[in-house]
Enzyme design. Structure first.
Site, short mmCIF file in Angstrom:
data_model
loop_
_atom_site.label_atom_id
_atom_site.label_comp_id
_atom_site.label_asym_id
_atom_site.label_seq_id
_atom_site.Cartn_x
_atom_site.Cartn_y
_atom_site.Cartn_z
N HIS A 194 51.94 127.42 77.92
CA HIS A 194 53.16 128.04 78.44
C HIS A 194 54.35 127.14 78.14
CE1 HIS A 194 51.10 130.66 81.77
NE2 HIS A 194 50.64 130.90 80.56
N TYR B 157 57.46 131.45 90.21
CA TYR B 157 57.61 130.85 91.54
C TYR B 157 58.71 131.62 92.25
CZ TYR B 157 55.10 126.56 90.07
OH TYR B 157 54.17 125.65 89.65
N PRO C 240 50.83 121.52 96.42
CA PRO C 240 50.53 122.08 95.10
C PRO C 240 51.73 122.69 94.36
CG PRO C 240 49.74 123.54 96.83
CD PRO C 240 50.22 122.30 97.51
N LYS D 57 51.00 118.94 90.41
CA LYS D 57 50.85 117.56 89.95
C LYS D 57 49.50 116.92 90.26
CE LYS D 57 54.55 117.27 88.03
NZ LYS D 57 54.37 117.36 86.63
N TYR E 36 58.30 118.70 85.47
CA TYR E 36 57.21 119.67 85.52
C TYR E 36 56.20 119.43 84.38
CZ TYR E 36 54.92 124.05 86.74
OH TYR E 36 54.00 124.99 87.14
C1 PHB Z 1 47.43 127.62 89.88
O1 PHB Z 1 47.41 128.31 88.86
O2 PHB Z 1 46.43 127.48 90.60
C2 PHB Z 1 48.68 126.91 90.24
C3 PHB Z 1 49.80 127.02 89.43
C4 PHB Z 1 50.95 126.36 89.75
C5 PHB Z 1 51.02 125.62 90.92
C6 PHB Z 1 49.91 125.51 91.74
C7 PHB Z 1 48.73 126.15 91.41
O3 PHB Z 1 52.17 125.00 91.25
#
Ligand code: PHB
Ligand code: APR
Length: 390
Positions: free
Chosen positions: A75, A204, A296, A300, A388
């Protein structure tokens, strides 16, 4: 009682312990990995799935890039959504071509277990009553039971890769350790669904009903999260309610929304920030979740664990290669510093994107203003992108 010896005794077969074992093997350093759960449990545990560029590069460099290359989803960007609009952050363009790759932690663990098995070096599951002893001496010892027999493993060093609930960190006298911690007043309800992702990249979203995240595992599996309360009762969340809430929090005014499908996994995960300093006591070195936890939101945790063990493996290689303990002496200081950098970013992402019960409408408008600034300033987007992709 069986008595044996190794160079590095590794406690825990999560990503940190398994990767450390693999890196040490490549340096010709002997290790024994001891895990208290079963192989199936370790593989099937559903965890995060975002690999930073550095983690992907390392996997490739150490011969674990094959399946990742074929099945990982690269991505170049992520989306931030608020007030019904999705904005794309082109991370690759902002960071000179760096990106993230979606590849589940369970896939990483499978690849590492296969690599370990190929080396024929010891990896024992279902060990019981493990404890570490004499870690301030030159010959620390791991005691454990396995297959009904008591074992004593004499080591040059012990690596505590046994996660947040492990026994290595608690075996360090409290007076030698400073703990920094924040427990958040919310959690994530996560699901895996058999549904084709409707966005190529992560979304997000901050909504006035709380945070939601759209992610994926493959072209057929969507991974989704909803902010909920830490003591959320899953029985109050039948599938139709989960989908309804996800649709409310994620849908944007251009008509985008996640596709629904059969839910194959559902769980609630609490959120905390945690740092233990130092990450070393005598000849016991902590790595990964044993030493630090990040919420999460910044994705990270796994990457930080991998960065720890890469550093630790280089330090062991210098020690065995030229009896130089300089890198081992620096390990904790450098790792704690890196952990704090991840803490800052994860805390910032978390507080920007979640609604807190103690916050009022002022706080919400401030969060929206922050997101608004973020998606309209190249400098702000670059800062997010840099952190990120790692
Ligand atoms: C996930 O795909 O499990 C995932 C993706 C982004 C995050 C946390 C978990 O910030
Ligand atoms: N004896 C042996 N093994 C133990 C013990 C013990 N007493 N206690 C815990 N373990 C094992 C756990 O069962 C687990 O398999 O140690 C392993 C630790 O693995 P993780 O919790 O996955 O931690 P780590 O390898 O540091 O990986 C960090 O995990 O939580 C995620 O977001 C985090 O992705 C990051 C990754």
């Amino acid at each position: 009682m069986d008595v044996s010896r190794t160079q590095v005794g590794i406690v825990g077969a999560g990503p940190a312990g398994l990767m450390l074992g693999h890196l040490l093997h490549r340096h010709g350093i002997d290790s024994v990995i001891l895990e208290n759960r079963s192989r199936d449990y370790v593989i099937e545990r559903v965890r995060a799935g975002v690999l930073e560029q550095g983690t992907v590069d390392l996997m490739r460099d150490v011969g674990l890039g094959g399946r990742l290359e074929r099945e990982g989803l690269r991505h170049d960007g992520i989306h931030l959504a608020f007030e019904g609009v999705r904005y794309r952050i082109d991370m690759a363009a902002l960071t000179g071509g760096r990106a993230i790759t979606i590849y589940g932690q369970s896939e990483v663990v499978k690849d590492l277990i296969a690599a370990r098995t190929e080396t024929a070096r010891p990896l024992h599951f279902n060990v019981e009553h493990l404890r570490v002893d004499e870690v301030t001496s030159s010959q620390p010892v791991i005691h454990y039971r396995h297959d009904g027999e008591q074992h004593q493993l004499q080591c040059d060093f012990i690596a505590g890769c046994d996660g947040f609930h492990g026994i290595c960190r608690p075996s360090i006298p409290a007076a030698h350790l400073t703990i920094y911690e924040r427990v958040y007043p919310f959690a994530w309800l996560g699901i895996l669904a058999r549904a084709a992702p409707t966005s190529r990249e992560l979304v997000y979203s901050l909504h006035d009903r709380g945070f939601a995240l759209f992610s994926m595992r493959s072209d057929e599996v969507t991974r989704l999260y909803l902010q909920c309360s830490p003591d959320e009762d899953l029985s109050a969340w039948p599938d139709h309610r989960v989908w309804q809430e996800l649709a409310v929090r994620l849908s944007t005014s251009d008509g985008w929304r996640p596709a629904e499908g059969a839910i194959t996994q559902k769980s609630v995960t609490g959120m905390r920030s945690f740092v233990a300093d130092p990450m070393r006591y005598g000849r016991l070195y902590l790595a990964g979740d044993a030493a630090h936890i990040v919420p999460p939101t910044g994705a990270k945790g796994l990457n930080l664990a991998i960065a720890d063990v890469l550093r630790l493996s280089r330090a062991f290689a210098a020690f065995y290669g030229s009896r130089d303990s300089g890198l081992l002496d620096l390990y904790s200081e450098v790792s704690v510093k890196r952990a704090w950098r991840a803490q800052r970013f994860s805390w910032w992402m978390t507080s920007m994107l979640h609604r807190s019960d103690s916050a009022n409408l002022f706080d919400y408008r401030r969060q929206i203003a922050e997101l608004d600034y973020l998606v309209s300033s190249e400098a702000a987007m670059t800062s997010l992108a840099e952190n990120y992709v790692g």
